[in-house]
Design a protein around this motif. Structure first.
Motif, PDB file in Angstrom:
ATOM      1  N   PHE A  95     -37.048  -0.919  19.312  1.00  0.00           N
ATOM      2  CA  PHE A  95     -38.076  -0.367  18.454  1.00  0.00           C
ATOM      3  C   PHE A  95     -37.852   1.136  18.397  1.00  0.00           C
ATOM      4  N   VAL A  96     -37.610   1.660  17.193  1.00  0.00           N
ATOM      5  CA  VAL A  96     -37.323   3.088  17.002  1.00  0.00           C
ATOM      6  C   VAL A  96     -38.406   3.681  16.125  1.00  0.00           C
ATOM      7  N   ASN A  97     -39.105   4.672  16.655  1.00  0.00           N
ATOM      8  CA  ASN A  97     -40.185   5.348  15.936  1.00  0.00           C
ATOM      9  C   ASN A  97     -41.201   4.346  15.387  1.00  0.00           C
ATOM     10  N   GLY A  98     -41.511   3.302  16.177  1.00  0.00           N
ATOM     11  CA  GLY A  98     -42.527   2.336  15.808  1.00  0.00           C
ATOM     12  C   GLY A  98     -42.042   1.185  14.957  1.00  0.00           C
ATOM     13  N   LYS A  99     -40.730   1.131  14.627  1.00  0.00           N
ATOM     14  CA  LYS A  99     -40.218   0.054  13.790  1.00  0.00           C
ATOM     15  C   LYS A  99     -39.118  -0.691  14.524  1.00  0.00           C
ATOM     16  N   LYS A 100     -39.094  -2.021  14.373  1.00  0.00           N
ATOM     17  CA  LYS A 100     -38.092  -2.844  15.043  1.00  0.00           C
ATOM     18  C   LYS A 100     -36.760  -2.751  14.319  1.00  0.00           C
ATOM     19  N   ILE A 101     -35.685  -2.582  15.076  1.00  0.00           N
ATOM     20  CA  ILE A 101     -34.331  -2.566  14.526  1.00  0.00           C
ATOM     21  C   ILE A 101     -33.846  -4.005  14.415  1.00  0.00           C
ATOM     22  N   GLU A 102     -33.476  -4.415  13.202  1.00  0.00           N
ATOM     23  CA  GLU A 102     -33.106  -5.804  12.939  1.00  0.00           C
ATOM     24  C   GLU A 102     -31.599  -6.035  12.953  1.00  0.00           C
ATOM     25  N   ASP A 103     -30.801  -5.185  13.624  1.00  0.00           N
ATOM     26  CA  ASP A 103     -29.356  -5.401  13.689  1.00  0.00           C
ATOM     27  C   ASP A 103     -29.049  -6.708  14.411  1.00  0.00           C
ATOM     28  N   ASP A 104     -28.030  -7.412  13.931  1.00  0.00           N
ATOM     29  CA  ASP A 104     -27.649  -8.707  14.494  1.00  0.00           C
ATOM     30  C   ASP A 104     -26.664  -8.488  15.637  1.00  0.00           C
ATOM     31  N   PHE A 105     -27.181  -8.072  16.819  1.00  0.00           N
ATOM     32  CA  PHE A 105     -26.329  -7.868  17.980  1.00  0.00           C
ATOM     33  C   PHE A 105     -25.932  -9.221  18.570  1.00  0.00           C
ATOM     34  N   GLN A 106     -24.670  -9.361  18.952  1.00  0.00           N
ATOM     35  CA  GLN A 106     -24.172 -10.605  19.517  1.00  0.00           C
ATOM     36  C   GLN A 106     -24.374 -10.624  21.027  1.00  0.00           C
ATOM     37  N   PRO A 107     -24.644 -11.802  21.615  1.00  0.00           N
ATOM     38  CA  PRO A 107     -24.790 -11.885  23.084  1.00  0.00           C
ATOM     39  C   PRO A 107     -23.524 -11.431  23.797  1.00  0.00           C
ATOM     40  N   GLY A 108     -23.694 -10.593  24.812  1.00  0.00           N
ATOM     41  CA  GLY A 108     -22.569 -10.098  25.590  1.00  0.00           C
ATOM     42  C   GLY A 108     -21.880  -8.897  24.996  1.00  0.00           C
ATOM     43  N   SER A 109     -22.265  -8.459  23.788  1.00  0.00           N
ATOM     44  CA  SER A 109     -21.594  -7.318  23.158  1.00  0.00           C
ATOM     45  C   SER A 109     -22.119  -6.010  23.726  1.00  0.00           C
ATOM     46  N   VAL A 110     -21.248  -5.013  23.794  1.00  0.00           N
ATOM     47  CA  VAL A 110     -21.602  -3.667  24.260  1.00  0.00           C
ATOM     48  C   VAL A 110     -21.798  -2.782  23.038  1.00  0.00           C
ATOM     49  N   GLU A 111     -22.957  -2.141  22.934  1.00  0.00           N
ATOM     50  CA  GLU A 111     -23.268  -1.307  21.777  1.00  0.00           C
ATOM     51  C   GLU A 111     -23.596   0.115  22.237  1.00  0.00           C
ATOM     52  N   ARG A 112     -23.046   1.090  21.505  1.00  0.00           N
ATOM     53  CA  ARG A 112     -23.357   2.516  21.713  1.00  0.00           C
ATOM     54  C   ARG A 112     -24.108   3.012  20.483  1.00  0.00           C
ATOM     55  N   LEU A 113     -25.354   3.460  20.672  1.00  0.00           N
ATOM     56  CA  LEU A 113     -26.242   3.777  19.561  1.00  0.00           C
ATOM     57  C   LEU A 113     -26.840   5.159  19.755  1.00  0.00           C
ATOM     58  N   THR A 114     -27.149   5.830  18.634  1.00  0.00           N
ATOM     59  CA  THR A 114     -27.817   7.125  18.648  1.00  0.00           C
ATOM     60  C   THR A 114     -28.903   7.105  17.585  1.00  0.00           C
ATOM     61  N   TYR A 115     -30.129   7.510  17.955  1.00  0.00           N
ATOM     62  CA  TYR A 115     -31.245   7.517  17.028  1.00  0.00           C
ATOM     63  C   TYR A 115     -31.876   8.902  16.987  1.00  0.00           C
ATOM     64  N   THR A 116     -32.370   9.284  15.784  1.00  0.00           N
ATOM     65  CA  THR A 116     -32.982  10.585  15.576  1.00  0.00           C
ATOM     66  C   THR A 116     -34.411  10.408  15.068  1.00  0.00           C
ATOM     67  N   LYS A 117     -35.073  11.543  14.741  1.00  0.00           N
ATOM     68  CA  LYS A 117     -36.467  11.491  14.319  1.00  0.00           C
ATOM     69  C   LYS A 117     -36.642  10.745  12.999  1.00  0.00           C
ATOM     70  N   GLY A 118     -35.635  10.743  12.135  1.00  0.00           N
ATOM     71  CA  GLY A 118     -35.755  10.097  10.842  1.00  0.00           C
ATOM     72  C   GLY A 118     -35.423   8.626  10.850  1.00  0.00           C
ATOM     73  N   ASP A 119     -34.956   8.091  11.961  1.00  0.00           N
ATOM     74  CA  ASP A 119     -34.567   6.680  12.007  1.00  0.00           C
ATOM     75  C   ASP A 119     -35.814   5.810  12.038  1.00  0.00           C
ATOM     76  N   PRO A 120     -35.724   4.528  11.543  1.00  0.00           N
ATOM     77  CA  PRO A 120     -34.490   3.865  11.088  1.00  0.00           C
ATOM     78  C   PRO A 120     -34.109   4.135   9.638  1.00  0.00           C
ATOM     79  N   GLU A 121     -34.923   4.893   8.882  1.00  0.00           N
ATOM     80  CA  GLU A 121     -34.566   5.125   7.473  1.00  0.00           C
ATOM     81  C   GLU A 121     -33.242   5.872   7.352  1.00  0.00           C
ATOM     82  N   ALA A 122     -33.003   6.781   8.317  1.00  0.00           N
ATOM     83  CA  ALA A 122     -31.788   7.589   8.228  1.00  0.00           C
ATOM     84  C   ALA A 122     -30.586   6.866   8.784  1.00  0.00           C
ATOM     85  N   GLY A 123     -30.689   5.657   9.194  1.00  0.00           N
ATOM     86  CA  GLY A 123     -29.521   4.949   9.703  1.00  0.00           C
ATOM     87  C   GLY A 123     -29.841   4.124  10.895  1.00  0.00           C
TER      88      GLY A 123
END
Length: 283
Positions: free
Chosen positions: A255-283
């Protein structure tokens, strides 16, 4: 006199046949751990952060150098920890280590190590210092309470003396009771939705299983590094950016800035993510 090849001439063919029957050599312990780490997309720094095993020890074990571990017991513990971090079954690696280094060491009896400490606390005398402090606090509290009660009674008599004679229809004022303090509310999704607009707020929830996560702020300062059990959650906040590394992204709800991120992450996958004040609209 014999004609044709002698028995000695045929021996190289027998050696070649024996060589073909040999089974392929299994990889070393360090090589197996290194290949599994690379296949999982993890660096030595990631493994060191996730397992608390120093980077020089990880490098040495992957090179099959166990002398830096400090003994067989510690070497086995490091092998088990690293294998679990890269999703390998540690049992075959520990068996291979036993075959190569003389089997499992005999356990050290624990009773003699703790016998003296178990007897020692029984000989301690009473803690007179704590008892004296408690007595002094009780006396001070009693004196303060008595003075407070006396002040209230004196004030009541003064008010009656200075006021006019109460009439039959006049009603005496009712003392106001002190309201109990409101209990502190538990953090919830609505609290995240009301996050300040000048900051980035990220909530990580292990909804479908346990996962190792690492979180850093915009300056690279470590906010959290550890394993979330299923049902646990963590919330991170920064003035501009939050950097995440998810060890098992398929088990995580974001949940980023009050909104759920709906990316389809796969089980066991390693993800590197960066979020800013404008997310998720900004990416």
């Amino acid at each position: 006199m014999s004609i044709g090849n002698s028995p000695e001439d045929e021996r190289p063919f027998e050696d070649e046949r024996v060589e073909e029957d040999r089974e392929p050599a299994r990889p070393s312990i360090g090589r197996a751990l290194q290949q599994a780490r690379i296949a999982a997309g993890l660096t030595v720094d990631d493994i060191s952060s996730a397992t608390r095993v120093r980077m020089n020890i990880v490098h040495a074990i992957e090179a099959d150098d166990f002398t830096v571990c400090g003994g067989d017991v510690y070497a086995r513990g490091h092998i088990r920890t690293l294998a679990k971090a890269v999703h390998l079954d540690p049992a075959p690696l520990l068996a291979q280590y036993g075959d190569e280094h003389g089997g499992r060491p005999a356990p050290t009896p624990a009773a003699p190590l703790f016998e003296a400490e178990r007897i020692r606390p029984e000989r301690r005398g009473p803690n007179w210092t704590a008892a004296m402090v408690a007595a002094i606090v009780a006396v001070i509290g009693f004196v303060g309470f008595t003075m407070f009660q006396g002040g209230d009674e004196g004030g009541g008599e003064t008010n009656v003396a200075e006021g006019s004679t109460p009439t039959a229809g006049a009603s005496s004022p009712t003392p106001k009771s002190k309201k109990p303090a409101d209990p502190k509310p538990e953090p919830s999704d609505s609290a995240i939705a009301a996050a300040p607009q000048d900051k980035v707020t990220v909530r990580v929830s292990a909804a479908d299983g346990r996962s190792w996560i690492s979180a850093k702020d915009h300056s690279g300062r470590l906010l959290f590094d550890g394993v979330l059990k299923q049902g646990d959650s963590k919330t991170f906040q920064d003035s501009s950016k939050v950097h995440l590394v998810l060890g098992d992204a398929g088990a995580i709800d974001l949940f980023v800035n009050g909104k759920k991120i709906e990316d389809d992450f796969q089980p066991g996958s390693v993800e590197r993510l960066t979020y800013t004040k404008g997310d998720p609209e900004a990416g």
